[in-house]
Design an enzyme around this catalytic site. Structure first.
Site, PDB file in Angstrom:
ATOM      1  N   LYS A   1      -6.596 -10.920   3.087  1.00  0.00           N
ATOM      2  CA  LYS A   1      -5.403 -10.864   2.289  1.00  0.00           C
ATOM      3  C   LYS A   1      -4.673 -12.207   2.039  1.00  0.00           C
ATOM      4  CE  LYS A   1      -4.266  -6.106   3.888  1.00  0.00           C
ATOM      5  NZ  LYS A   1      -3.337  -5.405   4.986  1.00  0.00           N
TER       6      LYS A   1
ATOM      7  N   SER B   1      -0.600  -0.374   4.973  1.00  0.00           N
ATOM      8  CA  SER B   1      -0.104  -1.801   4.948  1.00  0.00           C
ATOM      9  C   SER B   1       0.511  -2.360   3.804  1.00  0.00           C
ATOM     10  CB  SER B   1      -1.536  -2.619   5.047  1.00  0.00           C
ATOM     11  OG  SER B   1      -2.201  -2.595   3.782  1.00  0.00           O
TER      12      SER B   1
END
Length: 797
Positions: free
Chosen positions: A733, A690
């Site tokens: 996140k 990611s």
């Protein structure tokens, strides 16, 4: 004699002899030093060690063993590996060259070969050594391998023969070390012969004494039984005749009273026959314990559950704050269960799916299982699977083994005394496997509704029906769960709490609980709401509330001490910022708006998922003249390293378009340029794809001289064609960015559906950019690039 410089692997409490196969765990640096020196490593016994301040000083034996690495075995950690090795010679240390980061010594390799055997040795000495070794091994190793005994008998190399026998003898540490240090072959072989001879004689004397004592004891027992029961002393077969003593009669009465299934009763009666034949040894005790276990198991007993959806909802709301979707899914599961029971629906899937709560630590996974059991009025039992590596802990040991016991599930059923408890399989993702078997595979039968009605425990060796048990599993991450096992689980994710939720949990659950636990009253202490906010932001860095509860408990313990010390002058304490610093010390976590302001080319902010929730990850890059190399540091996993290589590959391929953005418009020659990419917090392991877009943005910023906007962070996987692929942990996140004071984030367009999990009040304050390609990322993230930054149009891919 050959002299070498070689690094040392210290060993404690044992001695390694030549001619042994072994495994060594080495760092990459140690392995490199070994490769430079013909794969040599020195194994040196540590005689003693002392502390000199904070440094540990080790004193080595002057003699050690030289080994050669033969092959790589398997990876243990990111930087350590296991290597197969073979010891082949003694060495004598001349001097220590260095002691950090590990010891390296100068040593001479000792040649122990015997050149003239006829002049130095007589056949009688060697034959004596071989015969004593055979007797010793047969006595103390209980049926040693015939092949091994044959190797000893046929070995011609006397030095090798000596070390093979010495390594398999149970020598005291000082004796082992002494044999390693003696150069004279006659002296050390005579010492070994003397030791083996002493042990063999001691064993023979002990065995004779045991036989004598056993015979005398049996005679005394026979006389006592004859006298007390008036039995003729000359009765044939005494004392092994069939006797029905009180214990056997009590056991038979228990069997008659027990409500055992017919097939189980037959097995119990067969085992009883063994006891009634008069066996008085260890086997009799094993059989009795086995029968006791069978009698204690609830073969037909079940508790009557009270399945009320309203009561379940009330229990879940009382025990847990928030978790709306999780509670809704639990209620759906219970509603289906209730409906199936009312309509008497039975299908091939038995009781249906196994629920697995997964998410970061401290969010309430285990307590949710307890609440479900409480709402159903079923007994609750927790099986901790963290670190379990032995299959026998699931299936049990066979009764033929000494100290055998049933597996965890039979023990759980025995303790709760019913067939339908709620069993929580805690930390199912922490199962490991080794040479004792794979516990994950053993769980497949337990959790499969089509198989667990015939579960077979190795100790019990009778099929037991586990289909009535309600299994609930918990995990922190799914990647480490075996795929076949994960397929049997219905996954329910529990994400981290927001600050608002943590404050509510502290007010409604943690503070009342800790007040009572520490013996305080509401009027004695007050923690204002702004102080709870400060505690969460400055002293806890977690997705759950476990650390928050510890901090609150620490505050109340401190106040309880003040109250006990001076009760007369004690006044109500209002906790403020100064009190926090006094009790808890300086802040250990950054506050909301303290993300580092780093605005130079080559620095970018990524978003990472951790077991404690989302966090902002700084990515730094610098360039220098060189030979086209790329250095990557920061304790990265293989997937993250591949993301760096993918980013560099894409940048090289599309550099003609990218360089148009460069302020200096200078030519970049990748063959004469070295780039170093670093991920700070280098001791923390990092992995996953990611960070691809953040890595690409950082390197493009470095090469073009354009700074990345300081108030933006990003996540997403990149491909070689410039597409941005979706990633996991979007909610965590975004929450991590929000708590770090970053209100603008870039996420993959295909993660748009994940935004429904974000609270509306957070989405209103955040600027969330959805991107499909990396050129869109650069257009948003880089300063001064203008609206026409389109290197290559991939929007339709």
């Amino acid at each position: 004699m050959k002299k070498i410089n070689v690094f040392v692997v210290p060993i404690h409490g044992t001695v390694l002899y030549p001619y042994q196969n072994l495994k060594l765990r080495l760092t990459e640096l140690q392995f490199y030093d070994a490769k430079v020196n013909n794969n040599y490593v020195a194994i040196i016994p540590v005689v003693d060690q002392q502390m000199d301040g904070i440094q540990k000083i080790q004193r080595f034996s002057q003699y050690g063993t030289l080994v050669r690495l033969t092959s790589e075995d398997y990876t243990v950690y990111a930087s350590n590996k296991i290597y197969q090795a073979f010891s082949f010679a003694r060495i004598k240390i001349d001097s220590i060259i260095k002691s950090t980061p590990y010891y390296m010594v100068s040593a001479e390799v000792l040649s122990d070969e015997i050149v003239d055997e006829q002049a130095l040795w007589n056949t009688q000495m060697i034959d004596n050594l071989k015969d004593l070794a055979k007797q010793y091994l047969e006595q103390f190793q209980m049926n040693p391998s015939p092949q091994f005994l044959q190797i000893i008998q046929e070995e011609k190399n006397i030095n090798k023969l000596f070390f093979i026998i010495a390594s398999n003898a149970d020598l005291p540490y000082n004796q082992k070390l002494k044999l390693l240090q003696i150069d004279d072959h006659k002296i050390k072989i005579n010492l070994l012969i003397q030791y083996l001879k002493t042990k063999v004689e001691e064993f023979a004397q002990t065995k004779a004494l045991e036989q004598k004592v056993s015979k005398e004891l049996m005679q005394q027992m026979s006389k006592q039984v004859v006298k007390s029961n008036n039995i003729p002393a000359n009765l044939p077969g005494f004392p092994y005749q069939k006797q029905k003593n009180n214990d056997i009669e009590k056991l038979q009465a228990k069997i008659k009273e027990a409500n055992l299934p017919e097939h189980v009763r037959e097995i119990v009666e067969q085992e009883m026959q063994k006891i009634e034949k008069g066996s008085m040894g260890v086997d009799s005790n094993v059989t009795r314990n086995y029968i006791d276990l069978i009698l204690q198991l609830p073969w037909n007993q079940q508790v009557e559950e009270t399945l009320s959806i309203d009561k379940c909802k009330e229990t879940l709301d009382a025990d847990h704050f928030g978790l709306t979707k999780v509670k809704e899914r639990i209620l759906q599961f219970l509603a289906v269960k209730k409906l199936r029971k009312e309509r008497k629906v039975v299908d091939s899937n038995g009781q249906g799916s196994i629920i697995c709560f997964f998410g970061p630590p401290g969010v309430g996974k285990t307590s949710l299982g307890q609440s479900i059991a409480k709402s159903l009025n079923r007994p609750f039992y927790r099986i901790a699977l963290g670190g379990v590596s032995d299959e026998a802990q699931i299936r049990g040991h066979r009764r033929t083994y000494v100290g055998a016991f049933p597996g965890s599930f039979i023990q759980a059923i025995k303790k709760v005394k019913c067939k339908n408890p709620v069993i929580l399989l805690d930390e199912i993702d922490k199962l490991t496997s080794n040479h004792r078997g794979d516990p994950s595979s053993a769980l497949l039968e337990v959790l499969d509704p089509e198989q667990n009605n015939h579960f077979m425990d190795n100790y019990l060796n009778i099929e037991f029906d586990l289909s009535s048990v309600l299994f609930i599993a918990t995990a922190n991450q799914l990647e480490t769960i075996q795929p076949a096992l994960r397929d049997r689980l219905e996954l329910i994710e529990i994400v981290g709490y927001t600050v608002k939720e943590k404050v509510a949990i502290a007010n409604n659950y943690l503070i009342p609980k800790q007040l009572q636990k520490n013996g305080l009253l509401n009027e004695q202490v007050t923690i204002p709401q702004e102080i709870i906010h400060s505690i969460i932001k400055q002293y806890t860095g977690e997705a759950g509330v476990r650390q928050l509860e510890r901090v609150i408990a620490k505050i109340y313990r401190n106040i309880a001490l003040k109250y006990i010390t001076d009760q007369q002058n004690f006044k109500t304490i209002v906790v403020d910022q100064d009190s926090l610093i006094e009790i808890l010390g300086p802040s250990i976590h950054s506050d909301k708006h303290t993300t580092p302001v780093i605005q130079i080319p080559g620095v970018c902010k990524g978003l990472a998922w951790t077991p404690a929730g989302g966090k902002v990850l700084i990515i730094e890059s610098v360039k220098m003249e060189g030979k086209g190399k790329f250095e990557i540091t920061g304790m990265l996993g293989d997937v993250m390293k591949e993301s760096v290589r993918t980013a560099i590959g894409w940048i090289k391929a599309y550099w003609p378009q990218i360089k148009l953005l460069s302020k200096t418009n200078q030519h970049v020659n990748f063959d004469t340029l070295d780039i170093h990419i670093h991920f700070p917090a280098g001791a923390t392991p990092k992995d996953g794809p990611s960070a691809g877009v953040a890595i690409t943005t950082a390197i493009v910023s470095l090469l073009t001289g354009l700074k990345v906007k300081n108030d933006i962070a990003m996540t997403g996987e990149i491909t070689l064609t410039g597409r941005v692929l979706p990633v996991g942990g979007i909610k965590e996140k975004i929450l991590g960015a929000f708590e770090s004071g970053i209100f603008s984030v870039i996420i993959p367009h295909r993660n748009k559906a994940n935004l429904v999990d974000i609270e509306p009040e957070i989405k209103e304050k955040m600027s969330i950019h959805l991107v499909k390609t990396i050129d869109q990322v650069l257009q948003i993230a880089l300063e001064g690039n203008g609206p026409n930054f389109k290197m290559i149009n991939l929007a339709n891919l």
